[in-house]
Motif scaffolding. Structure first.
Motif, PDB file in Angstrom:
ATOM      1  N   THR A   1       0.822  -1.209   0.000  1.00 20.07           N
ATOM      2  CA  THR A   1       0.000   0.000   0.000  1.00 20.07           C
ATOM      3  C   THR A   1       0.854   1.256   0.000  1.00 20.07           C
ATOM      4  O   THR A   1       0.608   2.201  -0.775  1.00 20.07           O
ATOM      5  N   ASP A   2       1.883   1.283   0.846  1.00 21.36           N
ATOM      6  CA  ASP A   2       2.760   2.459   0.908  1.00 21.36           C
ATOM      7  C   ASP A   2       3.532   2.656  -0.394  1.00 21.36           C
ATOM      8  O   ASP A   2       3.845   3.790  -0.779  1.00 21.36           O
ATOM      9  N   SER A   3       3.849   1.558  -1.079  1.00 22.41           N
ATOM     10  CA  SER A   3       4.693   1.645  -2.266  1.00 22.41           C
ATOM     11  C   SER A   3       3.980   2.248  -3.469  1.00 22.41           C
ATOM     12  O   SER A   3       4.636   2.777  -4.373  1.00 22.41           O
ATOM     13  N   VAL A   4       2.666   2.145  -3.525  1.00 19.46           N
ATOM     14  CA  VAL A   4       1.943   2.666  -4.697  1.00 19.46           C
ATOM     15  C   VAL A   4       1.316   4.029  -4.445  1.00 19.46           C
ATOM     16  O   VAL A   4       0.782   4.646  -5.375  1.00 19.46           O
TER      17      VAL A   4
ATOM     18  N   PRO B   1       2.760   6.962  -3.957  1.00 25.42           N
ATOM     19  CA  PRO B   1       3.361   8.092  -4.685  1.00 25.42           C
ATOM     20  C   PRO B   1       2.830   8.274  -6.104  1.00 25.42           C
ATOM     21  O   PRO B   1       2.854   9.392  -6.624  1.00 25.42           O
ATOM     22  N   TYR B   2       2.379   7.212  -6.769  1.00 19.49           N
ATOM     23  CA  TYR B   2       1.860   7.412  -8.122  1.00 19.49           C
ATOM     24  C   TYR B   2       0.362   7.112  -8.227  1.00 19.49           C
ATOM     25  O   TYR B   2      -0.129   6.622  -9.237  1.00 19.49           O
TER      26      TYR B   2
ATOM     27  N   THR C   1      10.496  -0.239   1.341  1.00 16.72           N
ATOM     28  CA  THR C   1       9.365   0.428   0.699  1.00 16.72           C
ATOM     29  C   THR C   1       9.804   1.157  -0.558  1.00 16.72           C
ATOM     30  O   THR C   1       9.133   1.092  -1.600  1.00 16.72           O
ATOM     31  N   ALA C   2      10.944   1.841  -0.476  1.00  9.51           N
ATOM     32  CA  ALA C   2      11.456   2.562  -1.643  1.00  9.51           C
ATOM     33  C   ALA C   2      11.784   1.607  -2.782  1.00  9.51           C
ATOM     34  O   ALA C   2      11.504   1.884  -3.954  1.00  9.51           O
TER      35      ALA C   2
ATOM     36  N   GLU D   1       8.581   0.138  -4.366  1.00  5.18           N
ATOM     37  CA  GLU D   1       7.896   1.103  -5.226  1.00  5.18           C
ATOM     38  C   GLU D   1       8.326   0.942  -6.672  1.00  5.18           C
ATOM     39  O   GLU D   1       7.499   0.930  -7.597  1.00  5.18           O
ATOM     40  N   SER D   2       9.627   0.790  -6.906  1.00  4.01           N
ATOM     41  CA  SER D   2      10.129   0.636  -8.273  1.00  4.01           C
ATOM     42  C   SER D   2       9.708  -0.698  -8.877  1.00  4.01           C
ATOM     43  O   SER D   2       9.392  -0.796 -10.071  1.00  4.01           O
TER      44      SER D   2
ATOM     45  N   SER E   1       5.985  -0.642  -9.790  1.00  5.74           N
ATOM     46  CA  SER E   1       5.820   0.208 -10.978  1.00  5.74           C
ATOM     47  C   SER E   1       6.136  -0.594 -12.240  1.00  5.74           C
ATOM     48  O   SER E   1       5.436  -0.500 -13.254  1.00  5.74           O
TER      49      SER E   1
END
Length: 418
Positions: A277-280, A282-283, A406-407, A410-411, A414
């Motif tokens: 949830t935290d990873s998506v 930002p976009y 988490t960072a 995220e990649s 994506s």
């Protein structure tokens, strides 16, 4: 706590116990845990064979103190980092702190130290006070005179007065549940320094309530601007009073054994839910329910209809602003860094991808724990009629901090989103 023989085994490890080391009450409690699939207990001619599952923590029995250590992927102080992340609680103190040094006391003492830290902070800030109604027998009038009690109990005598007061006090449930949790924590620790600190802080809180009552109150607590600073302390108190359980992470349901046990697969599912949830965010992504209108149901079979529900279902933006794409993510507490993905998990993830992703780009994600760096590989499932789907197998390095994972996640998500 009386002296007990300490027995230490690793996650999925086993040990032999003599017949004299377990009392009938111990056997009953261990059988209850076995029913829940947390461990296994086998009777032998010379005693007992105890085998741990994916459960770690402390179990205090009549004659032994059983410590089950995490050996798979998350260990020591890093376990506390990931637990705090799953609970959305404040990050623990640095590992250089004496309270959080990983030692023979293990997981139970680390949780007790977390509670102690939060309670000390509340004492420094001042415990919350609220109005409490009391009925007292006083030599002088204070508050309001209880006329009915005075006439029926004192018969006109005025040497003692029945009064009703309404004063701001610290003897409220926000504080009492912490006093209870501090008392419970003292029974689990073997560290003299930690036990002494817990006793000192407990003395500053109102008298404790029965643990069952305190846990019931905690589960009903709602936070406002008046008590929001208690949320972190209550989180660790709830963990201790529930015996290690965090909602569905409860491991000792149905047994009264003293201890602090944590089911690692359930913890990993909680970690992955927040991690995905935290990873998506930002976009523009977010998690949605995988039941009801967005569920995958099986009907027409004998018995009750079954369902397929991924641990996390992510709603992600598409090139077309009016369209949202769905990405199923499933947590697997398995050694997929050392072995191939099992056929049952491949079938499960293909069902998710067929149910939620377009046929020309079917995809799903498995997230498993590992050490030695994060990893990402893609399984392509082919058939004579073409590609059935892609399964992204993501290994999260649990020796890193959750924020770093988490960072990286995220990649990867994506890329999986295409």
């Amino acid at each position: 706590m009386p002296d007990r023989t300490e027995v230490r085994i690793g996650e999925y490890g086993s040990t032999l116990l003599t017949g004299s080391q377990l009392t009938p009450r111990d056997v009953e409690r261990l059988r209850a845990l076995q029913t829940g699939g947390r461990l296994s207990l086998e009777q032998l001619p010379t005693g007992w064979r105890l085998k741990a599952g994916a459960t770690v923590g402390l179990l205090v029995l009549d004659r032994i103190r059983l410590v089950m250590e995490p050996k798979f992927a998350i260990s020591g102080d890093r376990l506390m980092d990931w637990l705090a992340y799953a609970l959305d609680a404040p990050a623990p103190l640095p590992v250089t702190s004496r309270h959080w040094a990983t030692g023979p006391e293990g997981y139970a003492d680390l949780v007790a130290a977390a509670l102690l830290e939060q309670c000390q902070q509340l004492l420094r800030e001042g415990l919350r006070r609220d109005y409490v109604r009391r009925q007292n027998l006083e030599p002088v009038l204070r508050g309001r005179l209880d006329v009915a009690a005075q006439t029926t109990r004192r018969y006109g005598q005025l040497d003692k007065l029945h009064t009703r007061t309404f004063d701001r006090e610290t003897d409220i449930w926000d504080n009492r549940v912490l006093g209870t949790a501090l008392q419970v924590a003292r029974t689990l620790t073997t560290s003299p320094d930690l036990a002494r600190a817990l006793r000192t802080v407990a003395d500053a809180f109102p008298g404790p309530a029965p643990p069952d009552t305190a846990l019931h109150v905690l589960d009903r607590t709602r936070y406002t601007r008046l008590n929001t600073r208690y949320r972190a302390a209550h989180t660790w108190a709830r963990l201790l009073l529930r015996g290690g359980g965090v909602t569905d992470i409860l491991t000792d349901h149905g047994t009264a054994a003293d201890g602090l046990l944590l089911a690692m697969p359930a913890l990993w599912e909680a970690v992955v839910r927040r991690l995905a949830t935290d990873s998506v965010l930002p976009y523009g992504g977010h998690a949605i329910s995988s039941s009801g209108a967005t569920g995958i149901a099986v009907r027409g079979d004998l018995g009750i209809a079954s369902a397929f529900r991924p641990d996390v279902l992510l709603s992600l933006p598409d090139r077309d602003p009016a369209v949202r794409k769905l990405l199923p993510v499933d947590a697997k507490y398995k050694r997929y860094d050392r072995q191939g993905v099992g056929a049952a998990d491949v079938h499960q993830l293909l069902t998710y991808s067929a149910g939620y992703a377009p046929s020309d780009n079917s995809r799903a994600v498995i997230v498993h724990p590992r050490t030695g760096g994060c990893s990402h590989r893609v399984l392509q499932v082919d058939s004579p009629r073409g590609c059935l789907g892609n399964i992204h197998v993501v290994g999260v390095d649990t020796h890193t901090l959750p924020q770093q994972a988490t960072a990286w996640m995220e990649s990867v998500l994506s890329l999986a989103n295409g």
